[in-house]
Design a protein around this motif. Structure first.
Motif, PDB file in Angstrom:
ATOM      1  N   THR A 206       0.827  -1.210   0.000  1.00  0.00           N
ATOM      2  CA  THR A 206       0.000   0.000   0.000  1.00  0.00           C
ATOM      3  C   THR A 206       0.861   1.259   0.000  1.00  0.00           C
ATOM      4  O   THR A 206       1.815   1.357   0.760  1.00  0.00           O
ATOM      5  N   VAL A 207       0.477   2.189  -0.874  1.00  0.00           N
ATOM      6  CA  VAL A 207       1.102   3.511  -0.861  1.00  0.00           C
ATOM      7  C   VAL A 207       0.162   4.468  -0.136  1.00  0.00           C
ATOM      8  O   VAL A 207      -1.026   4.495  -0.431  1.00  0.00           O
ATOM      9  N   ILE A 208       0.688   5.230   0.824  1.00  0.00           N
ATOM     10  CA  ILE A 208      -0.121   6.251   1.485  1.00  0.00           C
ATOM     11  C   ILE A 208       0.554   7.585   1.258  1.00  0.00           C
ATOM     12  O   ILE A 208       1.746   7.743   1.555  1.00  0.00           O
ATOM     13  N   ASN A 209      -0.182   8.508   0.687  1.00  0.00           N
ATOM     14  CA  ASN A 209       0.379   9.837   0.475  1.00  0.00           C
ATOM     15  C   ASN A 209      -0.604  10.926   0.872  1.00  0.00           C
ATOM     16  O   ASN A 209      -1.814  10.754   0.787  1.00  0.00           O
ATOM     17  N   ASN A 210      -0.018  12.031   1.230  1.00  0.00           N
ATOM     18  CA  ASN A 210      -0.761  13.222   1.610  1.00  0.00           C
ATOM     19  C   ASN A 210      -1.366  13.900   0.367  1.00  0.00           C
ATOM     20  O   ASN A 210      -0.858  13.748  -0.749  1.00  0.00           O
ATOM     21  N   VAL A 211      -2.422  14.670   0.567  1.00  0.00           N
ATOM     22  CA  VAL A 211      -3.106  15.367  -0.526  1.00  0.00           C
ATOM     23  C   VAL A 211      -2.167  16.320  -1.277  1.00  0.00           C
ATOM     24  O   VAL A 211      -2.132  16.345  -2.508  1.00  0.00           O
ATOM     25  N   GLU A 212      -1.385  17.091  -0.528  1.00  0.00           N
ATOM     26  CA  GLU A 212      -0.493  18.043  -1.201  1.00  0.00           C
ATOM     27  C   GLU A 212       0.587  17.305  -1.992  1.00  0.00           C
ATOM     28  O   GLU A 212       0.954  17.708  -3.091  1.00  0.00           O
ATOM     29  N   THR A 213       1.089  16.222  -1.435  1.00  0.00           N
ATOM     30  CA  THR A 213       2.112  15.439  -2.125  1.00  0.00           C
ATOM     31  C   THR A 213       1.590  15.003  -3.500  1.00  0.00           C
ATOM     32  O   THR A 213       2.241  15.213  -4.525  1.00  0.00           O
ATOM     33  N   LEU A 214       0.400  14.395  -3.490  1.00  0.00           N
ATOM     34  CA  LEU A 214      -0.141  13.876  -4.745  1.00  0.00           C
ATOM     35  C   LEU A 214      -0.561  14.998  -5.694  1.00  0.00           C
ATOM     36  O   LEU A 214      -0.549  14.820  -6.913  1.00  0.00           O
ATOM     37  N   SER A 215      -0.893  16.155  -5.125  1.00  0.00           N
ATOM     38  CA  SER A 215      -1.267  17.281  -5.982  1.00  0.00           C
ATOM     39  C   SER A 215      -0.061  17.802  -6.774  1.00  0.00           C
ATOM     40  O   SER A 215      -0.223  18.479  -7.793  1.00  0.00           O
ATOM     41  N   CYS A 216       1.135  17.502  -6.317  1.00  0.00           N
ATOM     42  CA  CYS A 216       2.353  17.909  -7.043  1.00  0.00           C
ATOM     43  C   CYS A 216       2.576  17.038  -8.282  1.00  0.00           C
ATOM     44  O   CYS A 216       3.245  17.454  -9.237  1.00  0.00           O
ATOM     45  N   VAL A 217       2.050  15.813  -8.216  1.00  0.00           N
ATOM     46  CA  VAL A 217       2.426  14.818  -9.222  1.00  0.00           C
ATOM     47  C   VAL A 217       2.045  15.179 -10.663  1.00  0.00           C
ATOM     48  O   VAL A 217       2.881  15.046 -11.570  1.00  0.00           O
TER      49      VAL A 217
END
Ligand SMILES: Cc1cc2nc3c(=O)[nH]c(=O)nc-3n(C[C@H](O)[C@H](O)[C@H](O)COP(=O)(O)O)c2cc1C
Ligand code: FES
Lengths: 459, 221
Positions: A206-217
């Motif tokens: 499982t990958v868990i990431n924060n909203v801001e982190t994924l918004s950078c992608v």
């Protein structure tokens, strides 16, 4: 260097940005098309070389985290978006979703594609009734447009996203507690290792990431790792959203390159301290990060830079106290938060936060003893790094750091038998005599008002 | 004895597990209608394991009853194939699941430092004056439950007040007074974002994941 152009908040001025139409009109979902034409491993590589580090608090390199996901276990892979945002002082995930939810959806789809996940979850903080609804709508729109569901954009890649609402527990932002909660249990952290990348949701990678982190992608895929890495300072690349609140003239979320100085954020973006007063203390990354002082305003807000200054970048949430505010009172209120939110699993955290509250209250109310200051430091040492998760460590941060920088103020409370700043400052201690919170086992046994001599108990 | 009196346990007992221990009422079942059972089934089958539907189903009970009585936990256990104790263990952990009768409107006032620095504590004290001490469980008229809230992640808008978890920004004491008055008159004002808050039952439906079915409950802000 050219002047910084907002990236993550670029659409915030556009009232249509929260809709699919508005998002697509400004280039939305182009990065997804590009990603789907790439090999998943190449997507991970791109994110790795961008230098992106997690924005949820720990700063772990995102591409590296994705590359840990094994593909040969025969189990499904899951992606979980951490939208539990509850660290005191932190409010950028909420605004990111309220204003530009598709940016996160697109980032999450790209992440899922990269790690070959077919079911993703968003764990949405319970209190976020409205932001959660905005995100639900965006997800529904993305399904309709063929960005989610079966055979996304004809690529053969399938993905479902389930939005799951929490029910009011700070601890569920901690990744393993989050997984427990999502599986239908009490939100209590798991021992690591194994890390979620190996055994996460339903014992699957499982990958868990924060909203801001994924918004950078999406931006990294769209404009390239090199562009992303050219923003920021040192090992903190890219743009970041800094939440500034407390006694400043213009509290708000401000996007700036990682590594921007605290002074620029507090005095520049947030308009400086109210009523022309001076900064007394501030948190660099929410209440769980050690307080810093006016001396530290030139610190660059990057992971390593803040650490070198004796604190942590955390969630980039800057709570500002001015010279009129009582540090002991603020620390007491933070500590009440941790006592309330401790899940109760680990004894040092459950008991430590509760006892700390009582000692701090005694000092704040002018009933303290000089030894109480050392006592709190001892208790802190007995709490640090002794629990399954970092909640207790976070609880020790404001206490330890405030004693380090404001020992005088503690002593003054004891000497005067009252708060030296009471006339000028608002009261910060919780108003209700709320006791134990979610667990607080001991709090329910000891009536309010019965003073136990902690020093004697601890010997 | 009124419901409010029955639940006025000493303050120091007011943590949730203790609450449950002193809980001496339940409701007559079934609390989940046939329709709600079908919805519950749909929610449970959405997840890779049925147990993941635990919180949504407890919200569904709250949407039907206005709180989560033990009877509701039994029915959730039934749907999920668990014991009531397993469900109770989870229900007692989460503060948004109400284990006692509470007001139709939950007024939460954030008193974490960013809000407290701008006067949130006085706001809370004012609310307590206006609603009465009993509102910390449920007000006499059954309309309100007053809660001191932790940081709501809207510190730029401090001090923040939420009514059934829709947020009101930069609330003054006067605004708080008129909000309360308007709710009493059956016309809650629109939140800063998210429209007019529904009653706790309506919001609990949204929290159960049924928001997009009945989008009218949470309107555009
Ligand atoms: C007590 C505690 C609370 C946390 N709360 C959150 C949270 O609300 N949101 C979040 O993204 N990360 C939170 N974290 C960090 C997560 O455990 C995890 O590191 C993060 O979600 C990983 O995402 P990232 O790599 O994108 O930062 C919390 C950690 C702890 C110890
Ligand atoms: S401190 Fe009140 S919303 Fe953050």
């Amino acid at each position: 260097m050219a002047e910084f152009q907002p990236v993550l908040t670029a659409r915030w001025g556009d009232p249509e940005a929260a809709t699919l139409h508005g998002y697509e009109r400004t280039g939305g979902y182009q990065a997804l098309r590009k990603a789907l034409s790439m090999d998943p491993a190449a997507v991970i590589e791109e994110v790795k070389s961008s230098g992106l580090r997690g924005r949820g608090g720990a700063g772990f390199p995102t591409g590296t985290k994705w590359s840990f996901i094994p593909q040969d276990t025969g189990k499904p892979v899951y992606v979980v978006v951490n939208f539990d945002e509850s660290e005191p002082g932190t409010f950028n995930n909420r605004e990111l979703i309220e204003r530009d939810p598709h940016q996160l959806v697109e980032g999450a789809i790209i992440c899922a594609y990269a790690v070959r996940c077919r079911t993703a979850f968003v764990y949405c903080r319970g209190e976020f009734v409205w932001p959660g609804t905005v995100l639900e709508r965006a997800i529904a729109e993305a399904y309709e447009a063929g960005y989610l569901g079966k055979d996304i954009l004809g690529s053969g890649f399938d993905l479902d996203v389930i939005l799951h609402r929490g029910a009011g527990a700070y601890i569920c932002g901690e990744e393993t507690a989050l997984l427990e909660s999502l599986e239908g249990f009490r939100g209590q952290p798991r021992l690591r290792p194994p890390f979620p990348a190996v055994e996460g949701l339903y014992r699957s990678p499982t990958v868990i990431n924060n909203v801001e982190t994924l918004s950078c992608v999406p931006h990294i895929i769209d404009r390239g790792a090199r562009w992303f890495a050219s923003i920021g300072a040192g090992k903190s690349t890219g743009p970041g959203i800094f939440s500034v609140s407390g006694k400043v003239n213009r509290p708000g979320n401000y996007e700036a390159p990682m590594g921007t100085t605290a002074r620029e954020l507090i005095e520049g973006h947030a308009g400086g301290v109210r009523d022309g007063k001076r900064v007394k203390a501030w948190t660099p990354g929410g209440s769980s990060t050690p307080l810093l002082t006016a001396e530290h305003l030139d610190v660059q807000m990057g992971f390593d830079e803040v650490q070198a200054a004796g604190s942590l970048l955390g969630t980039k949430a800057m709570i500002v106290l001015d010279e009129r505010d009582c540090v002991v009172d603020a620390v007491l209120r933070f500590t009440q938060f941790y006592a309330h939110e401790s899940c109760g699993k680990c004894t040092p955290c459950r008991e430590g936060t509760w006892w700390m509250t009582r000692v701090l209250r005694r000092v704040e109310q002018g009933r303290g003893r000089m030894e109480d200051i050392d006592l709190m430091q001892t208790v802190g040492q007995n709490m640090l790094f002794k629990s399954f998760c970092a909640l207790a460590d976070g609880a020790v941060s404001p206490i330890d750091s405030s004693i380090k920088y404001f020992r005088d103020e503690y002593e003054e409370h004891v000497r005067l038998g009252r708060c030296p700043l009471r006339e000028e400052s608002p009261r910060l201690e919780a108003a209700s005599a709320r006791s134990g919170g979610t667990t607080g086992a001991l709090a329910q046994v000891l009536p309010e008002g019965i003073e136990v001599e902690l020093g004697e108990v601890l010997g | 004895m009124s419901e409010a009196e029955r639940f006025s346990v000493p303050r120091w007992q007011s943590g949730q597990p203790a609450e449950l221990r002193v809980l001496d009422v339940d409701v007559e079942g079934p609390v989940l209608s046939d329709e709600a059972r079908r919805v519950a089934e749909r929610i449970a089958s959405k997840y890779p394991t049925r147990r993941s539907a635990m919180i949504p189903l407890l919200y569904l009970v709250q949407a039907e009853v206005g709180w989560v009585p033990r009877r509701g936990m039994r029915e959730v256990a039934d749907v999920l194939g668990l014991t009531t104790a397993e469900v109770e263990a989870v229900a007692t952990f989460y503060t948004m699941l109400k284990l006692h009768p509470c007001g139709r409107y939950i007024v939460s006032i954030c008193t974490n430092p960013s809000c407290a620095l701008l006067g949130a504590r006085r706001l809370y004290e004012r609310a307590r004056e206006l609603l009465g001490e009993s509102a910390e469980r449920v007000s006499e008229d059954g309309l309100f439950t007053l809660e001191e809230e932790e940081c709501l992640a809207a510190c730029d808008q401090a001090p923040v007040v939420a009514v059934n978890f829709l947020f009101y920004d930069r609330v003054s004491e006067e605004q708080l007074e008129s909000m309360i008055e308007e709710i009493r008159q059956g016309r809650p004002p629109a939140a800063s974002r998210g429209g007019i808050p529904g009653e706790l039952k309506d919001i609990s439906r949204v929290l159960a994941g049924l928001g997009t079915d009945r989008a009218a409950e949470v309107e555009d802000g």
